[in-house]
Design a protein around this motif. Structure first.
Motif: not given
Length: 138
Positions: A134-135, A90-93, A79-84
């Motif tokens: 990311l935060l 939906r922004g998680f991979v 579970i990773t945040p999207s590179p964008r």
């Protein structure tokens, strides 16, 4: 046809052409080191796994379920945040790493259940984002 591994029921084969799990070639291998644990995830067990994911209520619990997936089935959950950017869940991979014997339906059902869990518990999503810095400890 093999229906169990030492008395443990295994997943039924998928209809021809419906899946890319490569179940039969996995069973046909003569290598004793072949990891067959994923085949013990029957449809009933998968249903129970999805129900368990639905009960996740914290990041630690999510990590625990991920560790159990690896320990019991040899499946790696990522579970990773999207590179964008991440605006919604939906922004998680969210994916289960490819593995022989892992059914296509399972590869879709588990990430969908985790996505639903993140929608119901946004604090888990924020913790994942924070774990990836990311935060910025906001």
């Amino acid at each position: 046809m093999l229906q169990s591994l030492s008395g443990i029921p295994i997943r039924k084969e998928c209809p021809p052409g419906a899946c890319v799990c490569d179940r039969e070639s996995l069973l046909d291998r003569a290598d004793p080191d072949t990891d067959l644990r994923i085949l013990t995830l029957t449809q009933e067990q998968e249903r129970r796994l999805i129900e368990r994911i639905d009960r996740i209520d914290s990041y630690d619990d999510l990590q625990h379920v991920s560790a159990l997936l690896y320990k019991q089935l040899g499946v790696v959950l990522r579970i990773t945040p999207s590179p964008r950017e991440v605006r919604t869940v939906r922004g998680f991979v969210i994916l289960l790493e490819d593995q022989p014997g892992l059914c296509k339906k399972t590869r879709q059902a588990v990430p969908a259940a985790i996505r639903k869990c993140l929608e119901n518990h946004p604090e888990i999503a924020f913790t994942i984002l924070n774990a990836h810095d990311l935060l910025g400890d906001a």
